[in-house]
Motif scaffolding. Sequence first.
Motif, PDB file in Angstrom:
ATOM      1  N   ILE A 249       0.818  -1.219   0.000  1.00  0.00           N
ATOM      2  CA  ILE A 249       0.000   0.000   0.000  1.00  0.00           C
ATOM      3  C   ILE A 249       0.850   1.266   0.000  1.00  0.00           C
ATOM      4  O   ILE A 249       0.817   2.044  -0.955  1.00  0.00           O
ATOM      5  N   ASP A 250       1.614   1.496   1.067  1.00  0.00           N
ATOM      6  CA  ASP A 250       2.361   2.753   1.185  1.00  0.00           C
ATOM      7  C   ASP A 250       3.491   2.836   0.168  1.00  0.00           C
ATOM      8  O   ASP A 250       4.321   1.942   0.061  1.00  0.00           O
ATOM      9  N   GLU A 251       3.508   3.931  -0.588  1.00  0.00           N
ATOM     10  CA  GLU A 251       4.486   4.175  -1.651  1.00  0.00           C
ATOM     11  C   GLU A 251       4.333   3.203  -2.813  1.00  0.00           C
ATOM     12  O   GLU A 251       5.186   3.147  -3.698  1.00  0.00           O
ATOM     13  N   THR A 252       3.250   2.418  -2.803  1.00  0.00           N
ATOM     14  CA  THR A 252       2.956   1.533  -3.931  1.00  0.00           C
ATOM     15  C   THR A 252       1.609   1.905  -4.529  1.00  0.00           C
ATOM     16  O   THR A 252       1.509   2.178  -5.726  1.00  0.00           O
ATOM     17  N   LEU A 253       0.569   1.920  -3.708  1.00  0.00           N
ATOM     18  CA  LEU A 253      -0.742   2.397  -4.153  1.00  0.00           C
ATOM     19  C   LEU A 253      -0.984   3.829  -3.678  1.00  0.00           C
ATOM     20  O   LEU A 253      -1.464   4.664  -4.437  1.00  0.00           O
ATOM     21  N   LEU A 254      -0.655   4.074  -2.412  1.00  0.00           N
ATOM     22  CA  LEU A 254      -0.834   5.405  -1.840  1.00  0.00           C
ATOM     23  C   LEU A 254       0.514   6.087  -1.643  1.00  0.00           C
ATOM     24  O   LEU A 254       1.482   5.448  -1.245  1.00  0.00           O
TER      25      LEU A 254
ATOM     26  N   LEU B 274      -4.244  -6.993  -1.021  1.00  0.00           N
ATOM     27  CA  LEU B 274      -3.437  -5.896  -0.506  1.00  0.00           C
ATOM     28  C   LEU B 274      -2.747  -6.386   0.761  1.00  0.00           C
ATOM     29  O   LEU B 274      -3.413  -6.732   1.746  1.00  0.00           O
ATOM     30  N   LEU B 275      -1.435  -6.440   0.713  1.00  0.00           N
ATOM     31  CA  LEU B 275      -0.636  -6.963   1.830  1.00  0.00           C
ATOM     32  C   LEU B 275       0.272  -5.845   2.319  1.00  0.00           C
ATOM     33  O   LEU B 275       1.218  -5.448   1.639  1.00  0.00           O
ATOM     34  N   THR B 276      -0.011  -5.339   3.506  1.00  0.00           N
ATOM     35  CA  THR B 276       0.667  -4.136   3.988  1.00  0.00           C
ATOM     36  C   THR B 276       1.239  -4.313   5.384  1.00  0.00           C
ATOM     37  O   THR B 276       0.739  -5.114   6.176  1.00  0.00           O
ATOM     38  N   GLY B 277       2.262  -3.549   5.658  1.00  0.00           N
ATOM     39  CA  GLY B 277       2.853  -3.542   6.995  1.00  0.00           C
ATOM     40  C   GLY B 277       2.085  -2.665   7.971  1.00  0.00           C
ATOM     41  O   GLY B 277       2.430  -2.606   9.154  1.00  0.00           O
ATOM     42  N   ARG B 278       1.045  -1.991   7.505  1.00  0.00           N
ATOM     43  CA  ARG B 278       0.214  -1.207   8.416  1.00  0.00           C
ATOM     44  C   ARG B 278      -0.422  -2.122   9.466  1.00  0.00           C
ATOM     45  O   ARG B 278      -0.740  -3.282   9.183  1.00  0.00           O
ATOM     46  N   ARG B 279      -0.642  -1.565  10.632  1.00  0.00           N
ATOM     47  CA  ARG B 279      -1.206  -2.365  11.719  1.00  0.00           C
ATOM     48  C   ARG B 279      -2.729  -2.495  11.593  1.00  0.00           C
ATOM     49  O   ARG B 279      -3.395  -1.659  10.986  1.00  0.00           O
ATOM     50  N   GLU B 280      -3.238  -3.534  12.216  1.00  0.00           N
ATOM     51  CA  GLU B 280      -4.666  -3.837  12.159  1.00  0.00           C
ATOM     52  C   GLU B 280      -5.529  -2.678  12.671  1.00  0.00           C
ATOM     53  O   GLU B 280      -6.650  -2.467  12.184  1.00  0.00           O
ATOM     54  N   ASN B 281      -5.021  -1.909  13.627  1.00  0.00           N
ATOM     55  CA  ASN B 281      -5.812  -0.799  14.162  1.00  0.00           C
ATOM     56  C   ASN B 281      -5.976   0.353  13.167  1.00  0.00           C
ATOM     57  O   ASN B 281      -6.719   1.298  13.435  1.00  0.00           O
ATOM     58  N   HIS B 282      -5.295   0.245  12.011  1.00  0.00           N
ATOM     59  CA  HIS B 282      -5.464   1.252  10.955  1.00  0.00           C
ATOM     60  C   HIS B 282      -6.393   0.753   9.843  1.00  0.00           C
ATOM     61  O   HIS B 282      -6.492   1.399   8.797  1.00  0.00           O
ATOM     62  N   ARG B 283      -7.084  -0.352  10.061  1.00  0.00           N
ATOM     63  CA  ARG B 283      -7.894  -0.948   8.992  1.00  0.00           C
ATOM     64  C   ARG B 283      -8.970   0.015   8.482  1.00  0.00           C
ATOM     65  O   ARG B 283      -9.100   0.222   7.268  1.00  0.00           O
ATOM     66  N   VAL B 284      -9.753   0.578   9.373  1.00  0.00           N
ATOM     67  CA  VAL B 284     -10.883   1.414   8.954  1.00  0.00           C
ATOM     68  C   VAL B 284     -10.413   2.621   8.152  1.00  0.00           C
ATOM     69  O   VAL B 284     -10.931   2.902   7.064  1.00  0.00           O
ATOM     70  N   ILE B 285      -9.407   3.343   8.663  1.00  0.00           N
ATOM     71  CA  ILE B 285      -8.937   4.540   7.963  1.00  0.00           C
ATOM     72  C   ILE B 285      -8.225   4.170   6.666  1.00  0.00           C
ATOM     73  O   ILE B 285      -8.280   4.918   5.676  1.00  0.00           O
ATOM     74  N   THR B 286      -7.565   3.006   6.638  1.00  0.00           N
ATOM     75  CA  THR B 286      -6.890   2.563   5.412  1.00  0.00           C
ATOM     76  C   THR B 286      -7.909   2.270   4.317  1.00  0.00           C
ATOM     77  O   THR B 286      -7.727   2.673   3.157  1.00  0.00           O
ATOM     78  N   ILE B 287      -8.990   1.595   4.671  1.00  0.00           N
ATOM     79  CA  ILE B 287     -10.044   1.309   3.692  1.00  0.00           C
ATOM     80  C   ILE B 287     -10.643   2.607   3.168  1.00  0.00           C
ATOM     81  O   ILE B 287     -10.837   2.787   1.955  1.00  0.00           O
TER      82      ILE B 287
ATOM     83  N   ASN C 137     -11.297   6.516  -1.214  1.00  0.00           N
ATOM     84  CA  ASN C 137     -11.288   7.922  -1.615  1.00  0.00           C
ATOM     85  C   ASN C 137     -10.240   8.209  -2.686  1.00  0.00           C
ATOM     86  O   ASN C 137     -10.398   9.133  -3.498  1.00  0.00           O
ATOM     87  N   ALA C 138      -9.160   7.420  -2.692  1.00  0.00           N
ATOM     88  CA  ALA C 138      -8.097   7.614  -3.687  1.00  0.00           C
ATOM     89  C   ALA C 138      -8.398   6.897  -5.003  1.00  0.00           C
ATOM     90  O   ALA C 138      -7.654   7.039  -5.972  1.00  0.00           O
ATOM     91  N   GLY C 139      -9.491   6.105  -5.048  1.00  0.00           N
ATOM     92  CA  GLY C 139      -9.892   5.461  -6.298  1.00  0.00           C
ATOM     93  C   GLY C 139      -9.701   3.962  -6.356  1.00  0.00           C
ATOM     94  O   GLY C 139     -10.001   3.337  -7.374  1.00  0.00           O
ATOM     95  N   PHE C 140      -9.212   3.363  -5.268  1.00  0.00           N
ATOM     96  CA  PHE C 140      -8.995   1.910  -5.246  1.00  0.00           C
ATOM     97  C   PHE C 140     -10.228   1.215  -4.658  1.00  0.00           C
ATOM     98  O   PHE C 140     -10.594   1.445  -3.508  1.00  0.00           O
ATOM     99  N   ASN C 141     -10.852   0.376  -5.474  1.00  0.00           N
ATOM    100  CA  ASN C 141     -12.080  -0.280  -5.058  1.00  0.00           C
ATOM    101  C   ASN C 141     -12.043  -1.768  -5.387  1.00  0.00           C
ATOM    102  O   ASN C 141     -11.272  -2.216  -6.239  1.00  0.00           O
ATOM    103  N   ASN C 142     -12.901  -2.520  -4.711  1.00  0.00           N
ATOM    104  CA  ASN C 142     -13.183  -3.915  -5.063  1.00  0.00           C
ATOM    105  C   ASN C 142     -11.974  -4.844  -5.006  1.00  0.00           C
ATOM    106  O   ASN C 142     -11.852  -5.757  -5.817  1.00  0.00           O
TER     107      ASN C 142
END
Length: 264
Positions: free
Chosen positions: A119-124, A176-189, A194-199
């Motif tokens: 995700i980070d620096e790859t999609l966002l 989507l396989l990211t090093g972000r933590r589980e507690n960031h799930r809602v805001i990450t989705i 909002n950035a255009g990544f869906n489904n």
Amino acid sequence: MRMLLSCLLVLSLSSLAFSNENASSYVLPRPLIFETHELKTIEEDNVIVNCTSWRFAAETNNLAPWKTIPVECAGYVKDYLMGKGYVVDLERVSEEAKVYASSFGFSGEDGKDTWIFDIDETLLSNLPYYLEHGCGLEVFDHTKFDKWVEKGVAPAIAPSLKLYEKVKDLGYKVILLTGRRENHRVITIENLINAGFNNWDELILRSLDDDHKTATIFKSEKRDEMVKEGYRIRGNSGDQWSDLLGSAMSQRSFKLPNPMYYIP
């Protein structure tokens, strides 16, 4: 008599050669004098060459573990990220990946052909965050970065969005396989949508049990699970080598440019 004339001729020539009027013009070499702007240009060229070499070494994972970019390369890295070079590099990766993704000629009947995205620096893009923190001059601060993530305002990397849409259209299962933590799930989705990544098909984040693992081990374990479930990992897109290396590697990996990634 001839010998006397010869001596007088030699003395005359010697006197002429070393006279004040002619010494600097005919005997002593002129010193090399550079204008201030010429010296500055040479120094700038040296910085560009050295920092380009450093960036190449960083991108190819040839550097020993490092925490910050060289101070003299701060301007160079910022100019690269804000300029056309970074965009062109991203576009090239995306185009190559699209050609490869289209090469299988499958229709996705069994749903087992998979493409993995970091995700980070790859999609966002977190470039707005890094611009506020010296573009790599500061030691990476997880607490500050987590606060940025919680804002949910990271923009899409446009070439990656095009690849994402192409992969989806071709029928790949997108994980989507990211090093972000589980507690960031809602805001990450929320940020992704909002950035255009869906489904996407699955979003995998770090659980508390994964917190102590390196990125390579964490992501390898998740890919191992996919393979055991019968998935064929056709492609994997990531900006760090830890996204791509390890076990259960994809049939082909695509490394996005990132001169600021940190080796843990």
